[in-house]
Scaffold this motif. Structure first.
Motif, PDB file in Angstrom:
ATOM      1  N   SER A  53      -9.978   8.680  10.435  1.00  0.00           N
ATOM      2  CA  SER A  53     -11.027   7.807   9.519  1.00  0.00           C
ATOM      3  C   SER A  53     -11.060   7.993   8.207  1.00  0.00           C
ATOM      4  O   SER A  53     -11.114   9.269   7.616  1.00  0.00           O
ATOM      5  N   ILE A  54     -11.030   7.238   7.141  1.00  0.00           N
ATOM      6  CA  ILE A  54     -11.296   7.495   5.993  1.00  0.00           C
ATOM      7  C   ILE A  54     -12.270   6.393   5.206  1.00  0.00           C
ATOM      8  O   ILE A  54     -12.396   5.076   5.790  1.00  0.00           O
ATOM      9  N   LEU A 102      -2.367   3.425   4.505  1.00  0.00           N
ATOM     10  CA  LEU A 102      -3.883   3.171   5.255  1.00  0.00           C
ATOM     11  C   LEU A 102      -3.378   1.972   6.140  1.00  0.00           C
ATOM     12  O   LEU A 102      -2.680   1.051   6.015  1.00  0.00           O
ATOM     13  N   PHE A 142     -11.008   1.787   8.256  1.00  0.00           N
ATOM     14  CA  PHE A 142      -9.770   2.233   7.785  1.00  0.00           C
ATOM     15  C   PHE A 142      -9.371   3.620   8.366  1.00  0.00           C
ATOM     16  O   PHE A 142     -10.039   4.413   8.445  1.00  0.00           O
ATOM     17  N   ARG A 143      -8.156   3.806   8.429  1.00  0.00           N
ATOM     18  CA  ARG A 143      -7.280   4.994   9.179  1.00  0.00           C
ATOM     19  C   ARG A 143      -6.354   5.666   7.943  1.00  0.00           C
ATOM     20  O   ARG A 143      -5.867   4.854   7.570  1.00  0.00           O
ATOM     21  N   GLU A 144      -6.658   7.009   7.561  1.00  0.00           N
ATOM     22  CA  GLU A 144      -5.523   7.359   6.560  1.00  0.00           C
ATOM     23  C   GLU A 144      -4.327   8.229   7.052  1.00  0.00           C
ATOM     24  O   GLU A 144      -4.481   9.401   7.760  1.00  0.00           O
ATOM     25  N   THR A 187      -6.978   3.098  -2.122  1.00  0.00           N
ATOM     26  CA  THR A 187      -8.254   3.471  -1.344  1.00  0.00           C
ATOM     27  C   THR A 187      -9.517   2.777  -1.896  1.00  0.00           C
ATOM     28  O   THR A 187     -10.724   2.777  -1.208  1.00  0.00           O
ATOM     29  N   ARG A 199     -13.550   6.180  -1.033  1.00  0.00           N
ATOM     30  CA  ARG A 199     -12.521   6.189  -2.208  1.00  0.00           C
ATOM     31  C   ARG A 199     -12.010   7.694  -2.401  1.00  0.00           C
ATOM     32  O   ARG A 199     -12.886   8.465  -2.860  1.00  0.00           O
ATOM     33  N   TRP A 202      -4.127   8.427  13.313  1.00  0.00           N
ATOM     34  CA  TRP A 202      -4.749   8.914  12.127  1.00  0.00           C
ATOM     35  C   TRP A 202      -6.218   8.982  11.837  1.00  0.00           C
ATOM     36  O   TRP A 202      -6.789   8.215  12.527  1.00  0.00           O
ATOM     37  N   CYS A 257       0.797  -1.044   0.107  1.00  0.00           N
ATOM     38  CA  CYS A 257       0.091   0.098   0.005  1.00  0.00           C
ATOM     39  C   CYS A 257       0.953   1.420   0.078  1.00  0.00           C
ATOM     40  O   CYS A 257       0.591   2.271  -0.475  1.00  0.00           O
ATOM     41  N   LYS A 291      -1.921   3.743  -2.027  1.00  0.00           N
ATOM     42  CA  LYS A 291      -2.840   4.281  -1.488  1.00  0.00           C
ATOM     43  C   LYS A 291      -4.080   4.617  -2.367  1.00  0.00           C
ATOM     44  O   LYS A 291      -4.631   5.529  -2.576  1.00  0.00           O
ATOM     45  N   VAL A 302     -11.574   1.017   1.201  1.00  0.00           N
ATOM     46  CA  VAL A 302     -12.481   1.861   2.260  1.00  0.00           C
ATOM     47  C   VAL A 302     -13.776   1.759   1.894  1.00  0.00           C
ATOM     48  O   VAL A 302     -14.876   2.005   2.820  1.00  0.00           O
TER      49      VAL A 302
END
Ligand code: F3S
Length: 106
Positions: free
Chosen positions: A80-81, A32, A25-27, A14, A84, A78, A8, A12, A17
């Motif tokens: 949250s995400i 991630l 997921f945390r960004e 995404t 996408r 980090w 990753c 990234k 997510v």
């Protein structure tokens, strides 16, 4: 839990997510992580990742074991995400590169 591994870094994509039912997921800047306390092991994110970065904890290979702790350690730092977004601009150049841990921005 499931674990995001080295592939990753600097990509990234995404895609992962969008399918997570528990938003775990945390960004970070170029990676991630999965919150190990929130992940329910549904595994739906695994096939979404174009670089196969996500693995169940029990299947993490020996050379990627450090990522179990990295996911846990970076989760509280980090945000949250849950949606996408575009991958990093040079993701295609980095997707097959090995030994990317040195590039992880924390
Ligand atoms: Fe990373 Fe793959 Fe998700 S590259 S952001 S784990 S889709």
């Amino acid at each position: 839990t499931h674990v995001v591994t080295e592939a990753c870094i600097r990509c990234k994509y995404t895609d992962c997510v969008d399918v997570c039912p528990v938003d775990c997921f945390r960004e970070g800047p170029n990676f991630l992580v999965i919150d190990p306390d929130e992940c329910i092991d549904c595994a739906v994110c695994i096939p979404e990742c174009p670089v196969n970065a996500i693995l169940p904890e029990e299947d993490v290979p020996a050379d990627q074991l450090a990522f179990i702790k990295i996911n846990a350690d970076l989760t509280p730092k980090w945000p949250s995400i849950t949606k996408r977004k575009a991958p990093l601009p040079d993701a295609e150049q980095w997707k097959d590169v090995k030994d990317k841990l040195q590039f992880l921005q924390r």
